[in-house]
Design a protein around this motif. Structure first.
Motif, PDB file in Angstrom:
ATOM      1  N   UNK A 273      -6.012  56.025  -1.437  1.00 29.00           N
ATOM      2  CA  UNK A 273      -4.106  55.351  -2.139  1.00 29.00           C
ATOM      3  C   UNK A 273      -4.047  55.347  -3.310  1.00 29.00           C
ATOM      4  N   UNK A 274      -4.835  56.389  -4.002  1.00 25.30           N
ATOM      5  CA  UNK A 274      -4.242  56.649  -5.293  1.00 25.30           C
ATOM      6  C   UNK A 274      -3.287  57.618  -5.736  1.00 25.30           C
ATOM      7  N   UNK A 275      -3.023  57.926  -4.086  1.00 28.99           N
ATOM      8  CA  UNK A 275      -1.808  58.705  -4.308  1.00 28.99           C
ATOM      9  C   UNK A 275      -0.992  58.048  -2.969  1.00 28.99           C
ATOM     10  N   UNK A 276      -1.302  57.096  -2.460  1.00 31.96           N
ATOM     11  CA  UNK A 276      -0.547  55.896  -1.227  1.00 31.96           C
ATOM     12  C   UNK A 276      -1.076  57.415  -0.008  1.00 31.96           C
ATOM     13  N   UNK A 277      -1.855  57.157  -0.224  1.00 31.73           N
ATOM     14  CA  UNK A 277      -2.588  58.069   1.362  1.00 31.73           C
ATOM     15  C   UNK A 277      -1.649  59.726   1.578  1.00 31.73           C
ATOM     16  N   UNK A 278      -1.402  59.701   0.637  1.00 36.06           N
ATOM     17  CA  UNK A 278      -0.421  61.413   1.412  1.00 36.06           C
ATOM     18  C   UNK A 278      -1.856  62.172   0.940  1.00 36.06           C
ATOM     19  N   UNK A 279      -2.351  62.598   0.120  1.00 34.26           N
ATOM     20  CA  UNK A 279      -3.678  63.042  -0.231  1.00 34.26           C
ATOM     21  C   UNK A 279      -4.388  62.761   0.280  1.00 34.26           C
ATOM     22  N   UNK A 280      -5.357  63.651   0.610  1.00 31.21           N
ATOM     23  CA  UNK A 280      -6.771  63.517   1.159  1.00 31.21           C
ATOM     24  C   UNK A 280      -7.627  63.245  -0.489  1.00 31.21           C
ATOM     25  N   UNK A 281      -9.021  62.525  -0.237  1.00 25.32           N
ATOM     26  CA  UNK A 281      -9.930  62.126  -1.959  1.00 25.32           C
ATOM     27  C   UNK A 281     -10.604  63.702  -2.139  1.00 25.32           C
ATOM     28  N   UNK A 282     -10.403  65.407  -1.021  1.00 26.59           N
ATOM     29  CA  UNK A 282     -10.905  66.335  -1.369  1.00 26.59           C
ATOM     30  C   UNK A 282      -9.635  66.944  -1.862  1.00 26.59           C
ATOM     31  N   UNK A 284      -7.820  66.058  -4.631  1.00 28.01           N
ATOM     32  CA  UNK A 284      -6.796  65.347  -6.120  1.00 28.01           C
ATOM     33  C   UNK A 284      -7.648  66.475  -6.914  1.00 28.01           C
ATOM     34  N   UNK A 285      -6.400  66.756  -7.361  1.00 24.44           N
ATOM     35  CA  UNK A 285      -6.715  67.627  -8.470  1.00 24.44           C
ATOM     36  C   UNK A 285      -7.057  70.054  -8.165  1.00 24.44           C
ATOM     37  N   UNK A 286      -6.672  69.783  -7.503  1.00 28.97           N
ATOM     38  CA  UNK A 286      -7.097  71.128  -6.337  1.00 28.97           C
ATOM     39  C   UNK A 286      -8.394  70.726  -5.422  1.00 28.97           C
ATOM     40  N   UNK A 287      -9.352  70.244  -6.451  1.00 28.08           N
ATOM     41  CA  UNK A 287     -10.644  70.066  -5.257  1.00 28.08           C
ATOM     42  C   UNK A 287     -11.458  68.811  -5.892  1.00 28.08           C
ATOM     43  N   UNK A 288     -11.631  67.722  -5.342  1.00 26.45           N
ATOM     44  CA  UNK A 288     -12.036  66.075  -5.677  1.00 26.45           C
ATOM     45  C   UNK A 288     -13.351  65.607  -5.028  1.00 26.45           C
ATOM     46  N   UNK A 289     -14.373  66.425  -4.272  1.00 20.39           N
ATOM     47  CA  UNK A 289     -14.806  65.791  -3.592  1.00 20.39           C
ATOM     48  C   UNK A 289     -16.093  66.148  -3.514  1.00 20.39           C
ATOM     49  N   UNK A 290     -16.488  65.920  -2.117  1.00 19.02           N
ATOM     50  CA  UNK A 290     -17.943  66.508  -2.148  1.00 19.02           C
ATOM     51  C   UNK A 290     -18.182  67.412  -1.738  1.00 19.02           C
ATOM     52  N   UNK A 291     -20.174  68.569  -1.815  1.00 18.72           N
ATOM     53  CA  UNK A 291     -19.918  69.444  -1.731  1.00 18.72           C
ATOM     54  C   UNK A 291     -20.279  69.430  -0.116  1.00 18.72           C
ATOM     55  N   UNK A 292     -21.361  69.024   0.459  1.00 16.50           N
ATOM     56  CA  UNK A 292     -22.146  69.250   1.096  1.00 16.50           C
ATOM     57  C   UNK A 292     -22.020  69.216   3.061  1.00 16.50           C
ATOM     58  N   UNK A 293     -20.871  68.744   3.167  1.00 18.15           N
ATOM     59  CA  UNK A 293     -20.203  69.529   3.933  1.00 18.15           C
ATOM     60  C   UNK A 293     -19.517  71.424   4.527  1.00 18.15           C
ATOM     61  N   UNK A 294     -19.679  71.564   3.603  1.00 19.00           N
ATOM     62  CA  UNK A 294     -19.521  72.545   3.741  1.00 19.00           C
ATOM     63  C   UNK A 294     -20.207  74.105   3.196  1.00 19.00           C
ATOM     64  N   UNK A 295     -20.443  75.112   3.942  1.00 18.03           N
ATOM     65  CA  UNK A 295     -21.021  76.397   3.438  1.00 18.03           C
ATOM     66  C   UNK A 295     -20.225  76.909   2.175  1.00 18.03           C
ATOM     67  N   UNK A 296     -20.120  77.249   0.832  1.00 21.60           N
ATOM     68  CA  UNK A 296     -19.631  77.592  -0.058  1.00 21.60           C
ATOM     69  C   UNK A 296     -20.109  79.162  -0.065  1.00 21.60           C
ATOM     70  N   UNK A 297     -19.018  79.976  -0.268  1.00 16.49           N
ATOM     71  CA  UNK A 297     -19.498  81.475  -0.537  1.00 16.49           C
ATOM     72  C   UNK A 297     -18.281  82.357  -1.653  1.00 16.49           C
ATOM     73  N   UNK A 298     -19.028  82.499  -2.018  1.00 17.64           N
ATOM     74  CA  UNK A 298     -18.013  83.481  -3.703  1.00 17.64           C
ATOM     75  C   UNK A 298     -17.642  84.943  -2.789  1.00 17.64           C
ATOM     76  N   UNK A 299     -16.061  85.150  -2.558  1.00 14.15           N
ATOM     77  CA  UNK A 299     -15.514  85.634  -1.817  1.00 14.15           C
ATOM     78  C   UNK A 299     -14.808  87.130  -2.656  1.00 14.15           C
ATOM     79  N   UNK A 300     -15.091  87.302  -4.415  1.00  9.09           N
ATOM     80  CA  UNK A 300     -14.858  88.030  -5.417  1.00  9.09           C
ATOM     81  C   UNK A 300     -14.712  87.203  -6.873  1.00  9.09           C
TER      82      UNK A 300
END
Length: 447
Positions: A273-282, A284-300
């Motif tokens: 709602x902070x963006x009138x529903x235009x952006x998803x929670x994660x 906001x500010x490039x990334x603002x979500x929880x990490x446990x739904x994804x596998x994260x990998x440093x590509x370089x």
């Protein structure tokens, strides 16, 4: 993804090692030596296009007052070293994100003006001291939750993609602030529509240096009250983000209902709602979500063109920055910086509208500058961006304004635009805990 060839030996040895353990004492000893106090490579690059870090920018411009405008460009005399368009894009392709290349191809008016690199990132000495402590005491526990970190960058010598993303989430931005702002959604036909005109009150209890024994894991609190547009006047939302995402909470006040309600799923790809529903929670500010739904990998780690030191974006009128298809290129400063490139892939059994994303995190400030998201069909869907500005009074270099370009629909969104606001990210005394209560939310939202 091409990896950097000139990483310091200590970093090169651990970059792709995996694991979730703290840095060794030998590795941590490089902070303040071959590494900056926040963990970036102190040296410049071999071409001389990235200078050595010399302490950053920690002295406000003459005449600056807290709560005033932050549109003073400390490098106003700089001229672009190159302007990138679709015509010469291929000459610079190795330093451009997929999203940047897609925008250059899609819109002839899109342009990337690259200025001399200025390594302005800085932080208070006590943040440096805590960062050094975190290097050897912090680690990732269950659910990718940091343990043992406080009041500094948690993983200045990151070994996993998740650690890099926590550095972004817990980067230094001050402790308590107020930020009046506006947000706009621009249609595919080029018409900007204001979605938010309000004031955000925020704090980072993670950086309360005198309250370590009281820290309960809530690292970010925010309250947004809308004064416009008229249809949304009186709406209010607050949120608390915890290191343990199961302890996150968010409430919204709707004046038509005259009651405060808890948001049941304030995370991930749920519209905020902070963006009138235009952006998803994660998003906001490039990334603002929880990490446990994804596998994260440093590509370089790469040298990339990213928005940086773009204080010029805070000057003038909103309309000066809002082009029909994208931000006015004249208002955005780009520079060459080393960034951590991190890929997020959706875990088996999880759901998300963007099952794959790539994030570009500035090594000096740990600010997410760019990100690209692919939809379920494998199509490049959105490119997200922020406009880091230098704030020497904190001191810090971090983002205020952020948004995205939808490469499929042609719409685009800018959030937290403070251009016409008299107050631009004002540092304030510590907010009382009652500020984040449901009762305070209802009272702030009454109209």
């Amino acid at each position: 993804m091409t990896r950097m060839k000139h990483l310091p030996a200590a970093l090169a040895a651990i970059l792709f090692a995996g694991g979730v353990y703290a840095a060794t004492a030998e590795e941590a000893a490089q902070l303040g030596k071959s590494l900056t106090p926040l963990g970036a490579e102190k040296a410049g690059n071999k071409d001389g296009t990235i200078p050595a870090w010399d302490g950053g920018l920690a002295k406000p411009a003459a005449g600056f007052t807290n709560g005033g405008k932050r549109d003073q460009d400390p490098f106003a005399g700089d001229k672009p070293v190159v302007s990138i368009t679709a015509k010469n894009m291929e000459q610079h392709a190795d330093k451009l994100s997929d999203g940047s290349k897609a925008m250059l191809k899609k819109y002839p008016s899109y342009r990337i003006d690259v200025y001399p690199t200025r390594r302005t990132a800085a932080a208070p000495d006590w943040v440096y001291a805590n960062t050094a402590k975190n290097a050897t005491r912090a680690k990732l526990g269950d659910k990718l939750v940091p343990e043992g970190a406080y009041a500094g960058i948690p993983f200045p010598i990151p070994k996993t993609g998740a650690e890099v993303m926590w550095n972004h989430l817990l980067r230094w931005r001050g402790t308590d602030w107020q930020k009046p702002f506006r947000s706009y959604l621009t249609t595919a036909a080029g018409k900007p529509v204001m979605t938010v005109d309000g004031t955000a009150d925020g704090s980072m209890p993670y950086y309360y240096k005198d309250a370590a024994d009281k820290f309960n894991g809530t690292y970010w609190t925010i309250r947004l009250v809308n004064s416009g547009p008229p249809i949304r006047a009186g709406e209010a939302i607050n949120g608390k983000l915890n290191l343990d995402p199961e302890k996150d909470s968010s409430y919204v006040y709707l004046p038509g209902q005259r009651r405060t309600r808890k948001l049941p799923n304030a995370c991930c790809d749920t519209p905020t709602p902070a963006t009138a529903g235009v952006m998803s929670f994660d998003e906001v500010d490039i990334f603002g979500g929880r990490l446990d739904r994804f596998d994260w990998k440093i590509l370089g780690k790469k040298e990339m063109y990213i928005p940086y030191n773009s204080n010029r974006s805070l000057k003038g009128k909103d309309a000066d920055l809002l082009g029909p298809n994208h931000l006015n290129p004249d208002g955005v400063r780009w520079e060459l910086h080393r960034v951590w490139v991190v890929e997020a892939k959706l875990k088996a059994g999880q759901r998300h509208l963007a099952p794959r994303s790539v994030y570009y995190i500035d090594e000096d400030s740990w600010t997410g500058a760019l990100a690209d998201r692919w939809d379920a069909n494998g199509q490049l869907w959105k490119t997200l961006w922020s406009l880091p500005v230098t704030m020497p009074d904190l001191p810090a270099t971090t983002s205020i304004t952020f948004g995205f370009y939808d490469l499929v629909s042609g719409t685009w969104f800018v959030s937290d635009l403070v251009t016409e606001k008299a107050v631009q990210y004002k540092q304030v005394p510590r907010w009382p805990e009652a500020t984040w209560s449901q009762e305070a939310l209802s009272g702030a939202g009454l109209r």
